[in-house]
Design an enzyme around this catalytic site. Structure first.
Site, PDB file in Angstrom:
ATOM      1  N   ASP A  24       6.986  -3.842   6.701  1.00  0.00           N
ATOM      2  CA  ASP A  24       7.374  -4.803   5.716  1.00  0.00           C
ATOM      3  C   ASP A  24       7.050  -6.007   5.770  1.00  0.00           C
ATOM      4  O   ASP A  24       7.080  -6.662   6.692  1.00  0.00           O
ATOM      5  CB  ASP A  24       8.904  -4.530   5.347  1.00  0.00           C
ATOM      6  CG  ASP A  24       9.277  -4.913   3.949  1.00  0.00           C
ATOM      7  OD1 ASP A  24       8.481  -4.963   3.005  1.00  0.00           O
ATOM      8  OD2 ASP A  24      10.486  -4.990   3.581  1.00  0.00           O
ATOM      9  N   GLY A  25       6.661  -6.746   4.429  1.00  0.00           N
ATOM     10  CA  GLY A  25       6.504  -8.106   4.586  1.00  0.00           C
ATOM     11  C   GLY A  25       5.112  -8.754   4.275  1.00  0.00           C
ATOM     12  O   GLY A  25       4.797  -9.863   4.397  1.00  0.00           O
ATOM     13  N   ASN A  26       4.179  -7.753   3.884  1.00  0.00           N
ATOM     14  CA  ASN A  26       2.786  -7.956   3.611  1.00  0.00           C
ATOM     15  C   ASN A  26       2.647  -9.054   2.365  1.00  0.00           C
ATOM     16  O   ASN A  26       2.048  -9.922   2.567  1.00  0.00           O
ATOM     17  CB  ASN A  26       1.853  -6.631   3.183  1.00  0.00           C
ATOM     18  CG  ASN A  26       1.788  -6.011   4.449  1.00  0.00           C
ATOM     19  OD1 ASN A  26       2.087  -6.322   5.463  1.00  0.00           O
ATOM     20  ND2 ASN A  26       1.375  -4.715   4.097  1.00  0.00           N
ATOM     21  N   ARG A  28       4.746 -11.026   0.823  1.00  0.00           N
ATOM     22  CA  ARG A  28       5.386 -12.449   1.149  1.00  0.00           C
ATOM     23  C   ARG A  28       4.426 -12.988   2.032  1.00  0.00           C
ATOM     24  O   ARG A  28       4.598 -13.989   2.027  1.00  0.00           O
ATOM     25  CB  ARG A  28       6.751 -12.323   1.841  1.00  0.00           C
ATOM     26  CG  ARG A  28       8.066 -11.919   0.826  1.00  0.00           C
ATOM     27  CD  ARG A  28       9.136 -11.707   1.389  1.00  0.00           C
ATOM     28  NE  ARG A  28       9.110 -10.117   2.026  1.00  0.00           N
ATOM     29  CZ  ARG A  28       9.943  -9.650   2.909  1.00  0.00           C
ATOM     30  NH1 ARG A  28      11.077 -10.250   3.615  1.00  0.00           N
ATOM     31  NH2 ARG A  28      10.029  -8.261   3.273  1.00  0.00           N
ATOM     32  N   TRP A  29       3.818 -12.421   3.170  1.00  0.00           N
ATOM     33  CA  TRP A  29       2.827 -12.796   4.163  1.00  0.00           C
ATOM     34  C   TRP A  29       1.819 -13.544   3.197  1.00  0.00           C
ATOM     35  O   TRP A  29       1.431 -14.702   3.421  1.00  0.00           O
ATOM     36  CB  TRP A  29       2.410 -12.131   4.961  1.00  0.00           C
ATOM     37  CG  TRP A  29       1.395 -12.596   6.073  1.00  0.00           C
ATOM     38  CD1 TRP A  29       1.915 -13.189   7.387  1.00  0.00           C
ATOM     39  CD2 TRP A  29       0.172 -12.936   5.945  1.00  0.00           C
ATOM     40  NE1 TRP A  29       0.792 -13.681   7.837  1.00  0.00           N
ATOM     41  CE2 TRP A  29      -0.463 -13.404   6.967  1.00  0.00           C
ATOM     42  CE3 TRP A  29      -0.858 -12.780   4.759  1.00  0.00           C
ATOM     43  CZ2 TRP A  29      -1.656 -13.819   7.386  1.00  0.00           C
ATOM     44  CZ3 TRP A  29      -2.066 -13.020   5.164  1.00  0.00           C
ATOM     45  CH2 TRP A  29      -2.512 -13.485   6.400  1.00  0.00           C
ATOM     46  N   HIS A  41      -1.837  -7.153   2.548  1.00  0.00           N
ATOM     47  CA  HIS A  41      -2.014  -5.751   3.165  1.00  0.00           C
ATOM     48  C   HIS A  41      -3.188  -5.532   4.120  1.00  0.00           C
ATOM     49  O   HIS A  41      -3.221  -4.806   4.835  1.00  0.00           O
ATOM     50  CB  HIS A  41      -2.430  -4.547   1.902  1.00  0.00           C
ATOM     51  CG  HIS A  41      -0.991  -4.627   0.931  1.00  0.00           C
ATOM     52  ND1 HIS A  41       0.374  -4.489   1.405  1.00  0.00           N
ATOM     53  CD2 HIS A  41      -0.838  -4.554  -0.262  1.00  0.00           C
ATOM     54  CE1 HIS A  41       1.074  -4.381   0.393  1.00  0.00           C
ATOM     55  NE2 HIS A  41       0.528  -4.560  -0.610  1.00  0.00           N
ATOM     56  N   GLU A  71       7.758   6.078  -3.293  1.00  0.00           N
ATOM     57  CA  GLU A  71       8.145   5.108  -4.491  1.00  0.00           C
ATOM     58  C   GLU A  71       7.190   4.127  -4.765  1.00  0.00           C
ATOM     59  O   GLU A  71       7.301   3.550  -5.496  1.00  0.00           O
ATOM     60  CB  GLU A  71       9.649   4.490  -4.046  1.00  0.00           C
ATOM     61  CG  GLU A  71      10.856   5.433  -4.105  1.00  0.00           C
ATOM     62  CD  GLU A  71      10.768   6.580  -2.832  1.00  0.00           C
ATOM     63  OE1 GLU A  71      10.446   6.089  -1.801  1.00  0.00           O
ATOM     64  OE2 GLU A  71      11.187   7.544  -3.266  1.00  0.00           O
ATOM     65  N   LEU A 135      -1.785   9.001  22.596  1.00  0.00           N
ATOM     66  CA  LEU A 135      -0.920   8.524  21.444  1.00  0.00           C
ATOM     67  C   LEU A 135      -1.047   9.511  20.389  1.00  0.00           C
ATOM     68  O   LEU A 135      -2.207   9.613  19.919  1.00  0.00           O
ATOM     69  CB  LEU A 135      -1.106   7.104  21.051  1.00  0.00           C
ATOM     70  CG  LEU A 135      -0.340   6.601  19.950  1.00  0.00           C
ATOM     71  CD1 LEU A 135       1.200   6.434  20.458  1.00  0.00           C
ATOM     72  CD2 LEU A 135      -0.799   5.458  19.599  1.00  0.00           C
ATOM     73  N   ILE A 199      16.646   1.496   5.536  1.00  0.00           N
ATOM     74  CA  ILE A 199      15.797   2.693   5.877  1.00  0.00           C
ATOM     75  C   ILE A 199      14.859   2.909   4.843  1.00  0.00           C
ATOM     76  O   ILE A 199      13.750   3.536   5.054  1.00  0.00           O
ATOM     77  CB  ILE A 199      16.688   3.795   6.409  1.00  0.00           C
ATOM     78  CG1 ILE A 199      17.375   3.490   7.663  1.00  0.00           C
ATOM     79  CG2 ILE A 199      15.799   4.925   6.579  1.00  0.00           C
ATOM     80  CD1 ILE A 199      18.454   4.328   8.450  1.00  0.00           C
TER      81      ILE A 199
HETATM   82  C1  FPP Z   1       5.140  -3.174   2.653  1.00  0.00           C
HETATM   83  O1  FPP Z   1       5.082  -4.573   2.444  1.00  0.00           O
HETATM   84  C2  FPP Z   1       3.834  -2.529   2.862  1.00  0.00           C
HETATM   85  C3  FPP Z   1       3.392  -1.468   2.354  1.00  0.00           C
HETATM   86  C4  FPP Z   1       3.908  -0.952   1.016  1.00  0.00           C
HETATM   87  C5  FPP Z   1       1.870  -1.060   2.580  1.00  0.00           C
HETATM   88  C6  FPP Z   1       1.735  -1.078   4.117  1.00  0.00           C
HETATM   89  C7  FPP Z   1       0.337  -0.850   4.223  1.00  0.00           C
HETATM   90  C8  FPP Z   1      -0.300  -1.403   5.257  1.00  0.00           C
HETATM   91  C9  FPP Z   1       0.196  -2.226   6.531  1.00  0.00           C
HETATM   92  C10 FPP Z   1      -1.492  -1.612   5.385  1.00  0.00           C
HETATM   93  C11 FPP Z   1      -2.744  -0.891   6.105  1.00  0.00           C
HETATM   94  C12 FPP Z   1      -2.119   0.528   6.626  1.00  0.00           C
HETATM   95  C13 FPP Z   1      -2.760   1.549   7.196  1.00  0.00           C
HETATM   96  C14 FPP Z   1      -2.074   2.829   7.894  1.00  0.00           C
HETATM   97  C15 FPP Z   1      -4.273   1.534   7.287  1.00  0.00           C
HETATM   98  P1  FPP Z   1       5.477  -5.373   1.122  1.00  0.00           P
HETATM   99  O2  FPP Z   1       4.129  -5.244   0.358  1.00  0.00           O
HETATM  100  O3  FPP Z   1       6.547  -4.503   0.443  1.00  0.00           O
HETATM  101  O4  FPP Z   1       5.971  -6.668   1.369  1.00  0.00           O
HETATM  102  P2  FPP Z   1       6.930  -7.777   0.673  1.00  0.00           P
HETATM  103  O5  FPP Z   1       8.284  -7.160   1.003  1.00  0.00           O
HETATM  104  O6  FPP Z   1       6.881  -8.829   1.593  1.00  0.00           O
HETATM  105  O7  FPP Z   1       6.691  -7.706  -0.730  1.00  0.00           O
END
Ligand code: FPP
Length: 257
Positions: A24-26, A28-29, A41, A71, A135, A199
């Site tokens: 989580d956090g893409n 906001r980053w 992402h 979701e 792995l 979770i």
């Molecule tokens: C949640 O952060 C992240 C996701 C819904 C997507 C996860 C996907 C990746 C890490 C990309 C690559 C993955 C693979 C397996 C190739 P968010 O967008 O909810 O962040 P936020 O809470 O800051 O809005």
């Protein structure tokens, strides 16, 4: 269960055999940098590579990553489309490297909702790496914990209707066999990055005895060192599986496990 006895008897300082992560956090980053969420992402995919390499190097047996929840379809359509493209691109570009690193890839979730192209890449990645012995990397995509329990219940109901299983045979141990990841050790360590402590419908059945660890770090910033900190926190915890700490200290095993 055998995993629980094994986890009890082998002491407190062991490496988790199975790590499960909510990345989580893409968004906001990216927002913190004035970038579109989708850039987060893309950076998140780089963190995936780092953590996969770190888990493989440390001898973790299985890593399950929550890439797309059932979701997440509710997100703005352009973000969903960019995520789908990123999955295809990442699979295309990483599969050779993963295979060479002896990683076995698996997907869990309702993959029928994805484009035929993505489904094809997923199937090919699983086939290509199926004989690997390092792995096990599990990508949860269009996955939800409630979906998992419901699909297991459906299979059990079908077995009962066909007379292959008696209702009295439906115990936690039998039911477990129909849930996703039944062939892997249960997750020892759950990590959620991004500061939220939820979770979020991940592995609801499988996390029953998992140690939970929450990191403030946003996923694109998560490093191998952060993984080590989480593993150290895991090693410092006493896992009791319903026993008392005295029983665990003297190595008693649970006859009811
Ligand atoms: C949640 O952060 C992240 C996701 C819904 C997507 C996860 C996907 C990746 C890490 C990309 C690559 C993955 C693979 C397996 C190739 P968010 O967008 O909810 O962040 P936020 O809470 O800051 O809005």
């Amino acid at each position: 269960m055998a995993d629980e006895v094994d986890a009890l008897s082998s002491g407190r300082d062991r490496l988790p055999r199975h790590v499960a992560i909510v990345m989580d956090g893409n968004g906001r980053w990216a927002q913190q940098r004035g970038l579109p969420r989708t850039m987060g992402h893309r950076e998140g995919a780089k963190a995936v590579r780092r953590v996969v390499e770190a888990c493989a190097a440390r001898g973790v047996e299985a890593l399950t990553l929550f890439a797309f929840s059932s979701e997440n379809w509710r997100r703005p359509r352009p973000e969903v489309e960019i995520l789908m493209n990123l999955f295809v691109r990442t699979l295309r570009s990483e599969i050779r490297r993963l295979d060479a690193a002896n990683v076995r890839m698996r997907f869990i979730g309702d993959s029928g909702a994805f484009s035929p192209t993505l489904q094809d890449y997923m199937a090919k990645a699983e086939q290509r790496t199926s004989g690997n012995t390092g792995l096990t990397l599990v990508i949860a995509a269009n996955y939800g914990g409630r979906w998992d329990v419901a699909q297991a219940a459906r299979q059990v109901a079908e077995e009962v209707a066909a007379g292959r299983l008696q209702p009295a045979d439906v115990t936690p141990e039998t039911f477990h066999r129909y849930t996703c990841l039944a062939d892997l050790p249960e997750p020892d360590l759950f990590i959620r990055t991004g500061g939220e402590q939820r979770i979020s419908n991940f592995l609801l059945w499988q996390l029953a005895y998992t140690e939970l660890y929450f990191s403030e770090r946003l996923w694109p910033d998560f490093t191998a060192d952060d993984l080590d900190v989480a593993c150290s926190a895991f090693a410092s915890r006493q896992r009791r599986f319903g026993q008392t700490s005295e029983q665990v200290a003297c190595g008693a095993q649970d006859d009811h496990a």
